[in-house]
Motif scaffolding. Structure first.
Motif, PDB file in Angstrom:
ATOM      1  N   ALA A  46     -10.965  14.506  -5.656  1.00  0.00           N
ATOM      2  CA  ALA A  46      -9.894  15.177  -6.381  1.00  0.00           C
ATOM      3  C   ALA A  46      -8.754  14.221  -6.703  1.00  0.00           C
ATOM      4  O   ALA A  46      -8.085  14.356  -7.734  1.00  0.00           O
ATOM      5  CB  ALA A  46      -9.366  16.364  -5.572  1.00  0.00           C
ATOM      6  N   GLY A  47      -8.542  13.238  -5.832  1.00  0.00           N
ATOM      7  CA  GLY A  47      -7.514  12.234  -6.110  1.00  0.00           C
ATOM      8  C   GLY A  47      -7.845  11.405  -7.337  1.00  0.00           C
ATOM      9  O   GLY A  47      -6.949  11.039  -8.115  1.00  0.00           O
ATOM     10  N   ALA A  48      -9.132  11.098  -7.530  1.00  0.00           N
ATOM     11  CA  ALA A  48      -9.545  10.389  -8.743  1.00  0.00           C
ATOM     12  C   ALA A  48      -9.310  11.252  -9.976  1.00  0.00           C
ATOM     13  O   ALA A  48      -8.925  10.758 -11.032  1.00  0.00           O
ATOM     14  CB  ALA A  48     -11.013   9.993  -8.642  1.00  0.00           C
ATOM     15  N   VAL A  49      -9.535  12.567  -9.827  1.00  0.00           N
ATOM     16  CA  VAL A  49      -9.257  13.495 -10.935  1.00  0.00           C
ATOM     17  C   VAL A  49      -7.777  13.468 -11.288  1.00  0.00           C
ATOM     18  O   VAL A  49      -7.399  13.449 -12.475  1.00  0.00           O
ATOM     19  CB  VAL A  49      -9.701  14.920 -10.564  1.00  0.00           C
ATOM     20  N   HIS A  50      -6.914  13.443 -10.289  1.00  0.00           N
ATOM     21  CA  HIS A  50      -5.477  13.434 -10.557  1.00  0.00           C
ATOM     22  C   HIS A  50      -5.025  12.105 -11.165  1.00  0.00           C
ATOM     23  O   HIS A  50      -4.111  12.085 -11.998  1.00  0.00           O
ATOM     24  CB  HIS A  50      -4.698  13.738  -9.288  1.00  0.00           C
ATOM     25  N   VAL A  51      -5.643  11.004 -10.753  1.00  0.00           N
ATOM     26  CA  VAL A  51      -5.346   9.724 -11.401  1.00  0.00           C
ATOM     27  C   VAL A  51      -5.768   9.777 -12.869  1.00  0.00           C
ATOM     28  O   VAL A  51      -5.026   9.362 -13.766  1.00  0.00           O
ATOM     29  CB  VAL A  51      -6.044   8.568 -10.666  1.00  0.00           C
ATOM     30  N   ALA A  52      -6.976  10.298 -13.118  1.00  0.00           N
ATOM     31  CA  ALA A  52      -7.437  10.444 -14.493  1.00  0.00           C
ATOM     32  C   ALA A  52      -6.538  11.386 -15.278  1.00  0.00           C
ATOM     33  O   ALA A  52      -6.221  11.155 -16.450  1.00  0.00           O
ATOM     34  CB  ALA A  52      -8.882  10.939 -14.508  1.00  0.00           C
ATOM     35  N   GLY A  53      -6.106  12.473 -14.612  1.00  0.00           N
ATOM     36  CA  GLY A  53      -5.188  13.402 -15.256  1.00  0.00           C
ATOM     37  C   GLY A  53      -3.862  12.747 -15.596  1.00  0.00           C
ATOM     38  O   GLY A  53      -3.254  13.051 -16.634  1.00  0.00           O
ATOM     39  N   TYR A  54      -3.406  11.837 -14.751  1.00  0.00           N
ATOM     40  CA  TYR A  54      -2.184  11.087 -15.045  1.00  0.00           C
ATOM     41  C   TYR A  54      -2.344  10.273 -16.325  1.00  0.00           C
ATOM     42  O   TYR A  54      -1.418  10.214 -17.154  1.00  0.00           O
ATOM     43  CB  TYR A  54      -1.837  10.170 -13.878  1.00  0.00           C
ATOM     44  N   GLY A  57       0.821  -1.191   0.000  1.00  0.00           N
ATOM     45  CA  GLY A  57       0.000   0.000   0.000  1.00  0.00           C
ATOM     46  C   GLY A  57       0.866   1.255   0.000  1.00  0.00           C
ATOM     47  O   GLY A  57       1.821   1.356   0.771  1.00  0.00           O
ATOM     48  N   VAL A  58       0.517   2.199  -0.876  1.00  0.00           N
ATOM     49  CA  VAL A  58       1.251   3.456  -0.993  1.00  0.00           C
ATOM     50  C   VAL A  58       0.229   4.590  -0.906  1.00  0.00           C
ATOM     51  O   VAL A  58      -0.691   4.657  -1.720  1.00  0.00           O
ATOM     52  CB  VAL A  58       2.014   3.552  -2.331  1.00  0.00           C
ATOM     53  N   VAL A  59       0.361   5.448   0.094  1.00  0.00           N
ATOM     54  CA  VAL A  59      -0.566   6.570   0.280  1.00  0.00           C
ATOM     55  C   VAL A  59       0.230   7.853   0.148  1.00  0.00           C
ATOM     56  O   VAL A  59       1.242   8.032   0.835  1.00  0.00           O
ATOM     57  CB  VAL A  59      -1.274   6.488   1.644  1.00  0.00           C
ATOM     58  N   VAL A  60      -0.229   8.748  -0.723  1.00  0.00           N
ATOM     59  CA  VAL A  60       0.616   9.879  -1.109  1.00  0.00           C
ATOM     60  C   VAL A  60      -0.044  11.220  -0.813  1.00  0.00           C
ATOM     61  O   VAL A  60      -1.267  11.343  -0.790  1.00  0.00           O
ATOM     62  CB  VAL A  60       0.972   9.807  -2.609  1.00  0.00           C
ATOM     63  N   ASN A  61       0.788  12.224  -0.590  1.00  0.00           N
ATOM     64  CA  ASN A  61       0.384  13.624  -0.657  1.00  0.00           C
ATOM     65  C   ASN A  61       0.790  14.189  -2.013  1.00  0.00           C
ATOM     66  O   ASN A  61       1.663  13.644  -2.700  1.00  0.00           O
ATOM     67  CB  ASN A  61       1.031  14.447   0.451  1.00  0.00           C
ATOM     68  N   TYR A  62       0.186  15.322  -2.370  1.00  0.00           N
ATOM     69  CA  TYR A  62       0.509  15.991  -3.630  1.00  0.00           C
ATOM     70  C   TYR A  62       0.333  17.495  -3.426  1.00  0.00           C
ATOM     71  O   TYR A  62      -0.262  17.934  -2.440  1.00  0.00           O
ATOM     72  CB  TYR A  62      -0.380  15.479  -4.768  1.00  0.00           C
ATOM     73  N   ARG A  63       0.822  18.273  -4.357  1.00  0.00           N
ATOM     74  CA  ARG A  63       0.717  19.727  -4.259  1.00  0.00           C
ATOM     75  C   ARG A  63      -0.738  20.173  -4.395  1.00  0.00           C
ATOM     76  O   ARG A  63      -1.518  19.576  -5.132  1.00  0.00           O
ATOM     77  CB  ARG A  63       1.569  20.382  -5.350  1.00  0.00           C
ATOM     78  N   LEU A  64      -1.082  21.229  -3.673  1.00  0.00           N
ATOM     79  CA  LEU A  64      -2.461  21.687  -3.585  1.00  0.00           C
ATOM     80  C   LEU A  64      -2.647  23.039  -4.269  1.00  0.00           C
ATOM     81  O   LEU A  64      -1.740  23.869  -4.308  1.00  0.00           O
ATOM     82  CB  LEU A  64      -2.883  21.803  -2.115  1.00  0.00           C
ATOM     83  N   ALA A  65      -3.845  23.247  -4.793  1.00  0.00           N
ATOM     84  CA  ALA A  65      -4.263  24.556  -5.303  1.00  0.00           C
ATOM     85  C   ALA A  65      -4.602  25.453  -4.100  1.00  0.00           C
ATOM     86  O   ALA A  65      -4.849  24.955  -3.010  1.00  0.00           O
ATOM     87  CB  ALA A  65      -5.462  24.389  -6.217  1.00  0.00           C
ATOM     88  N   PRO A  66      -4.623  26.759  -4.291  1.00  0.00           N
ATOM     89  CA  PRO A  66      -4.428  27.496  -5.546  1.00  0.00           C
ATOM     90  C   PRO A  66      -2.962  27.788  -5.881  1.00  0.00           C
ATOM     91  O   PRO A  66      -2.683  28.328  -6.946  1.00  0.00           O
ATOM     92  CB  PRO A  66      -5.184  28.795  -5.288  1.00  0.00           C
ATOM     93  N   ASP A  67      -2.035  27.431  -4.998  1.00  0.00           N
ATOM     94  CA  ASP A  67      -0.631  27.718  -5.281  1.00  0.00           C
ATOM     95  C   ASP A  67      -0.075  26.828  -6.388  1.00  0.00           C
ATOM     96  O   ASP A  67       0.908  27.199  -7.047  1.00  0.00           O
ATOM     97  CB  ASP A  67       0.209  27.548  -4.015  1.00  0.00           C
ATOM     98  N   ASN A  68      -0.695  25.663  -6.565  1.00  0.00           N
ATOM     99  CA  ASN A  68      -0.228  24.714  -7.568  1.00  0.00           C
ATOM    100  C   ASN A  68      -1.411  24.342  -8.451  1.00  0.00           C
ATOM    101  O   ASN A  68      -2.363  23.719  -7.990  1.00  0.00           O
ATOM    102  CB  ASN A  68       0.353  23.476  -6.893  1.00  0.00           C
ATOM    103  N   VAL A  69      -1.345  24.721  -9.700  1.00  0.00           N
ATOM    104  CA  VAL A  69      -2.486  24.591 -10.604  1.00  0.00           C
ATOM    105  C   VAL A  69      -2.233  23.485 -11.628  1.00  0.00           C
ATOM    106  O   VAL A  69      -1.142  22.900 -11.695  1.00  0.00           O
ATOM    107  CB  VAL A  69      -2.769  25.933 -11.306  1.00  0.00           C
ATOM    108  N   GLU A 100       1.005  15.557 -12.590  1.00  0.00           N
ATOM    109  CA  GLU A 100       2.469  15.466 -12.583  1.00  0.00           C
ATOM    110  C   GLU A 100       2.978  14.784 -11.323  1.00  0.00           C
ATOM    111  O   GLU A 100       3.944  13.997 -11.375  1.00  0.00           O
ATOM    112  CB  GLU A 100       3.063  16.866 -12.698  1.00  0.00           C
ATOM    113  N   ASP A 101       2.332  15.055 -10.186  1.00  0.00           N
ATOM    114  CA  ASP A 101       2.767  14.429  -8.938  1.00  0.00           C
ATOM    115  C   ASP A 101       2.484  12.935  -8.935  1.00  0.00           C
ATOM    116  O   ASP A 101       3.293  12.139  -8.433  1.00  0.00           O
ATOM    117  CB  ASP A 101       2.104  15.122  -7.755  1.00  0.00           C
TER     118      ASP A 101
END
Length: 291
Positions: free
Chosen positions: A161-169, A113-125, A131-132
């Motif tokens: 939002a995590g599902a969005v980032h997976v889809a974005g990947y 199991g791998v649980v991650v943090n990633y950069r957050l908006a609005p500072d990171n768009v 990318e993360d």
């Protein structure tokens, strides 16, 4: 505030979740957490992280925790990307079980199991989140084997939002480095952006094509897609839009379910508890796609 003790049954938890309706917000989130605090806190001590706060990139949010299965060998890797509406959220840890519970659930099933943090908006768009996720995959390809995982058998999983980032990947990097993807209550581009979304995506009039709709609809990668009975209507519309699009493009829906008795927050929160309906689907899906 809804309180949970050892005598509360699954039926009463579902009743409490139903009473909360489809609203989102801090108060609802806290009430949902209270329903599972006792059970998840007890499980937390049984499956601690095998490594914490490992840097997978240069930013302070580029951190991941690992939950190694008990058995030796090269295990499938399940990567979990938390939600938080692009603006907040955390992978959890030793004293904060939400999201960490998914890593524990993976380890109990025999996965790394791998649980991650990633950069957050609005500072990171946009496309920072995608990318993360790509950076996590790169790190696992280089280092996963040292921690008992098989870098050639990676499954991505995200909620909200995590599902969005997976889809974005999938849009950013394609499907070549992962075996499958699990998307819980995501937003893929079938409904208009709201104000919160624009803090990540920017003005939709200027950037109308940044949502990952095409990547999710067109990919040949195996998908498991889920939403909750008490998800807000927009998330349910997104789920149905994706199902219809997949039928039109592929002649069949992906593996999918609508989980009764749960809402947007409890869909990931309950994983690892006595309610095993979704976890069993995840276990089977990971095993089948990484065999």
């Amino acid at each position: 505030m809804i309180e949970r003790d050892g005598d509360v049954t699954q039926a009463s938890i579902r009743h409490a979740i139903a009473a909360l309706g489809v609203d989102l917000g801090p108060d609802v989130l806290n009430q949902c957490r209270a329903l599972f605090d006792a059970e998840q806190s007890a499980l937390q001590a049984q499956v601690p992280a095998s490594a914490m706060d490992i840097a997978y990139g240069p930013h302070e949010r580029h951190r991941l925790d690992l939950y190694r299965p008990a058995a030796d060998g090269s295990a499938p890797i399940l990567v979990f990307v938390h939600g938080g509406g692009f603006l907040k959220g955390d992978k959890g840890g030793a004293s904060d079980w939400p999201n960490a519970n998914v890593g524990r659930m993976a380890a109990q099933a025999g996965f790394l199991g791998v649980v991650v943090n990633y950069r957050l908006a609005p500072d990171n768009v946009w496309p920072a989140g995608a990318e993360d996720v790509a950076a996590v995959i790169t790190w696992l390809k280089a280092n996963g084997a040292r921690h008992g995982g098989d870098p050639d058998r990676i499954v991505l999983m995200g909620t909200s939002a995590g599902a969005v980032h997976v889809a974005g990947y999938l849009r950013l990097a394609g499907a070549g480095d992962v075996r499958a993807a699990i998307l819980l209550s995501g937003l893929y581009g079938y409904t208009p952006l709201d104000q919160r979304d624009t803090l990540y995506y920017g003005d939709p009039a200027l950037y109308p094509d940044r949502m990952p709709l095409e990547a999710v609809a067109a990919t040949s990668l195996p998908l498991l897609v889920a939403c909750a009975e008490f998800d807000p209507p927009r998330f349910q519309a997104e789920f149905l839009g994706l199902m219809q699009d997949r039928i039109a493009r592929h002649g069949a829906m992906p593996r999918a379910l609508i989980l009764s008795g749960h809402n947007h927050y409890t869909l990931p929160m309950h994983l690892g508890t006595a309610d095993r309906r979704l976890s069993q689907e995840i276990y089977a899906f990971v095993r089948e796609t990484t065999a």
